[in-house]
Scaffold this motif. Structure first.
Motif, PDB file in Angstrom:
ATOM      1  N   MET A  35       0.873  -1.437  -0.064  1.00 38.77           N
ATOM      2  CA  MET A  35       0.120  -0.068   0.087  1.00 38.77           C
ATOM      3  C   MET A  35       0.822   1.201  -0.068  1.00 38.77           C
ATOM      4  SD  MET A  35      -3.286  -0.770   2.301  1.00 38.77           S
ATOM      5  CE  MET A  35      -2.984  -2.590   2.270  1.00 38.77           C
ATOM      6  N   GLY A  36       0.851   2.115  -0.869  1.00 44.70           N
ATOM      7  CA  GLY A  36       1.661   3.214  -1.160  1.00 44.70           C
ATOM      8  C   GLY A  36       0.937   4.513  -0.398  1.00 44.70           C
ATOM      9  N   LYS A  37       1.861   5.485  -0.361  1.00 46.06           N
ATOM     10  CA  LYS A  37       1.384   6.872  -0.154  1.00 46.06           C
ATOM     11  C   LYS A  37       0.842   7.602  -1.078  1.00 46.06           C
ATOM     12  CE  LYS A  37       3.890   8.912   3.662  1.00 46.06           C
ATOM     13  NZ  LYS A  37       4.827   9.797   4.232  1.00 46.06           N
ATOM     14  N   VAL A  38       0.135   8.410  -0.760  1.00 47.62           N
ATOM     15  CA  VAL A  38      -0.817   9.330  -1.718  1.00 47.62           C
ATOM     16  C   VAL A  38      -0.339  10.759  -1.874  1.00 47.62           C
ATOM     17  CG1 VAL A  38      -2.823   9.788  -2.799  1.00 47.62           C
ATOM     18  CG2 VAL A  38      -2.677   7.630  -1.637  1.00 47.62           C
ATOM     19  N   SER A  39       0.173  11.119  -3.006  1.00 50.35           N
ATOM     20  CA  SER A  39       0.599  12.440  -3.120  1.00 50.35           C
ATOM     21  C   SER A  39      -0.659  13.506  -2.902  1.00 50.35           C
ATOM     22  CB  SER A  39       1.338  12.809  -4.195  1.00 50.35           C
ATOM     23  OG  SER A  39       0.646  12.317  -5.425  1.00 50.35           O
ATOM     24  N   LYS A  40      -0.401  14.595  -2.490  1.00 56.12           N
ATOM     25  CA  LYS A  40      -1.481  15.533  -2.174  1.00 56.12           C
ATOM     26  C   LYS A  40      -2.116  16.036  -3.427  1.00 56.12           C
ATOM     27  CE  LYS A  40      -0.569  17.885   2.217  1.00 56.12           C
ATOM     28  NZ  LYS A  40      -0.031  19.006   2.794  1.00 56.12           N
ATOM     29  N   GLY A  41      -3.470  16.113  -3.620  1.00 57.55           N
ATOM     30  CA  GLY A  41      -4.325  16.527  -4.809  1.00 57.55           C
ATOM     31  C   GLY A  41      -4.800  15.500  -5.180  1.00 57.55           C
ATOM     32  N   VAL A  42      -4.798  14.130  -4.868  1.00 54.99           N
ATOM     33  CA  VAL A  42      -5.341  13.094  -5.594  1.00 54.99           C
ATOM     34  C   VAL A  42      -6.422  12.764  -4.857  1.00 54.99           C
ATOM     35  CG1 VAL A  42      -5.009  10.618  -5.916  1.00 54.99           C
ATOM     36  CG2 VAL A  42      -2.958  12.042  -6.053  1.00 54.99           C
ATOM     37  N   LYS A  43      -7.254  12.530  -5.769  1.00 55.91           N
ATOM     38  CA  LYS A  43      -8.941  12.391  -5.372  1.00 55.91           C
ATOM     39  C   LYS A  43      -9.092  10.933  -5.427  1.00 55.91           C
ATOM     40  CE  LYS A  43     -10.704  16.649  -4.727  1.00 55.91           C
ATOM     41  NZ  LYS A  43     -10.369  17.544  -5.583  1.00 55.91           N
ATOM     42  N   CYS A  44     -10.034  10.457  -4.424  1.00 53.20           N
ATOM     43  CA  CYS A  44     -10.893   9.216  -4.370  1.00 53.20           C
ATOM     44  C   CYS A  44     -11.136   8.703  -5.601  1.00 53.20           C
ATOM     45  CB  CYS A  44     -11.518   9.319  -3.112  1.00 53.20           C
ATOM     46  SG  CYS A  44     -12.520   7.528  -3.009  1.00 53.20           S
ATOM     47  N   SER A  45     -11.072   7.451  -5.909  1.00 53.04           N
ATOM     48  CA  SER A  45     -11.378   7.048  -7.122  1.00 53.04           C
ATOM     49  C   SER A  45     -12.954   6.231  -7.184  1.00 53.04           C
ATOM     50  CB  SER A  45     -10.541   5.633  -7.592  1.00 53.04           C
ATOM     51  OG  SER A  45      -9.203   6.221  -7.510  1.00 53.04           O
ATOM     52  N   VAL A  46     -13.228   6.412  -6.035  1.00 49.51           N
ATOM     53  CA  VAL A  46     -14.747   5.871  -5.899  1.00 49.51           C
ATOM     54  C   VAL A  46     -15.693   6.670  -6.654  1.00 49.51           C
ATOM     55  CG1 VAL A  46     -16.588   5.092  -4.497  1.00 49.51           C
ATOM     56  CG2 VAL A  46     -14.394   4.550  -3.938  1.00 49.51           C
ATOM     57  N   ILE A  47     -16.477   6.120  -7.515  1.00 48.37           N
ATOM     58  CA  ILE A  47     -17.369   7.114  -8.623  1.00 48.37           C
ATOM     59  C   ILE A  47     -18.310   7.911  -7.720  1.00 48.37           C
ATOM     60  CG2 ILE A  47     -19.243   6.766 -10.091  1.00 48.37           C
ATOM     61  CD1 ILE A  47     -17.827   4.534 -11.485  1.00 48.37           C
ATOM     62  N   GLY A  48     -18.391   9.240  -7.924  1.00 49.81           N
ATOM     63  CA  GLY A  48     -19.316   9.914  -6.949  1.00 49.81           C
ATOM     64  C   GLY A  48     -18.804  10.436  -5.646  1.00 49.81           C
ATOM     65  N   CYS A  49     -17.376  10.104  -5.270  1.00 52.08           N
ATOM     66  CA  CYS A  49     -16.687  10.531  -4.376  1.00 52.08           C
ATOM     67  C   CYS A  49     -15.684  11.570  -4.708  1.00 52.08           C
ATOM     68  CB  CYS A  49     -15.917   9.535  -3.485  1.00 52.08           C
ATOM     69  SG  CYS A  49     -15.342   9.940  -1.960  1.00 52.08           S
ATOM     70  N   ASN A  50     -15.837  12.832  -3.922  1.00 49.85           N
ATOM     71  CA  ASN A  50     -14.934  13.520  -4.268  1.00 49.85           C
ATOM     72  C   ASN A  50     -13.748  14.047  -3.154  1.00 49.85           C
ATOM     73  OD1 ASN A  50     -14.144  15.081  -6.492  1.00 49.85           O
ATOM     74  ND2 ASN A  50     -15.147  16.868  -6.028  1.00 49.85           N
ATOM     75  N   GLU A  51     -13.450  13.211  -2.233  1.00 49.72           N
ATOM     76  CA  GLU A  51     -12.722  13.501  -1.235  1.00 49.72           C
ATOM     77  C   GLU A  51     -11.212  13.002  -1.452  1.00 49.72           C
ATOM     78  OE1 GLU A  51     -13.832  14.113   2.357  1.00 49.72           O
ATOM     79  OE2 GLU A  51     -15.713  14.507   1.016  1.00 49.72           O
ATOM     80  N   PRO A  52     -10.416  13.763  -0.799  1.00 52.09           N
ATOM     81  CA  PRO A  52      -8.880  13.506  -0.988  1.00 52.09           C
ATOM     82  C   PRO A  52      -8.531  12.009  -0.669  1.00 52.09           C
ATOM     83  CG  PRO A  52      -9.153  14.892   0.848  1.00 52.09           C
ATOM     84  CD  PRO A  52     -10.585  14.986   0.233  1.00 52.09           C
ATOM     85  N   ALA A  53      -7.708  11.536  -1.282  1.00 54.47           N
ATOM     86  CA  ALA A  53      -7.396  10.166  -1.036  1.00 54.47           C
ATOM     87  C   ALA A  53      -6.260  10.049  -0.012  1.00 54.47           C
ATOM     88  CB  ALA A  53      -6.872   9.560  -2.660  1.00 54.47           C
ATOM     89  N   VAL A  54      -6.276   8.931   0.546  1.00 56.88           N
ATOM     90  CA  VAL A  54      -5.238   8.911   1.512  1.00 56.88           C
ATOM     91  C   VAL A  54      -4.477   7.585   1.462  1.00 56.88           C
ATOM     92  CG1 VAL A  54      -6.692  10.124   3.493  1.00 56.88           C
ATOM     93  CG2 VAL A  54      -6.977   7.596   3.267  1.00 56.88           C
ATOM     94  N   LYS A  55      -5.006   6.524   0.444  1.00 60.40           N
ATOM     95  CA  LYS A  55      -4.331   5.252   0.212  1.00 60.40           C
ATOM     96  C   LYS A  55      -4.327   4.996  -1.029  1.00 60.40           C
ATOM     97  CE  LYS A  55      -3.650   3.878   4.574  1.00 60.40           C
ATOM     98  NZ  LYS A  55      -2.225   3.745   5.062  1.00 60.40           N
TER      99      LYS A  55
END
Ligand SMILES: [Zn+2]
Length: 69
Positions: free
Chosen positions: A1-21
């Motif tokens: 499981m990698g780190k996520v760089s800032k500004g990357v959004k969650c890949s779930v359709i309809g979700c707009n939260e910043p990704a953490v994983k």
């Protein structure tokens, strides 16, 4: 499981939260609707928790299968 760089959004359709994983796309359960661009999928905190819950369930099913039940 990698780190996520800032500004990357969650890949779930309809979700707009910043990704953490970031998770390998092949590990995502089919019940999760994600928009995979490439081999990795990015999840926010909420969806990462959901992912863990879903994969836990799948792992249990696998265990039963191997036990020959
Ligand atoms: Zn999300």
């Amino acid at each position: 499981m990698g780190k996520v760089s800032k500004g990357v959004k969650c890949s779930v359709i309809g979700c707009n939260e910043p990704a953490v994983k970031s998770i390998a796309a092949q590990r995502i359960p089919s019940s999760m609707k994600v928009e995979a661009s490439g081999r990795r999928v990015y999840l926010c905190e909420k969806h990462y928790k959901e992912f863990k819950k879903l994969t836990k369930k799948e792992r249990m099913v696998e265990k039963w299968r191997y036990a020959g039940v």
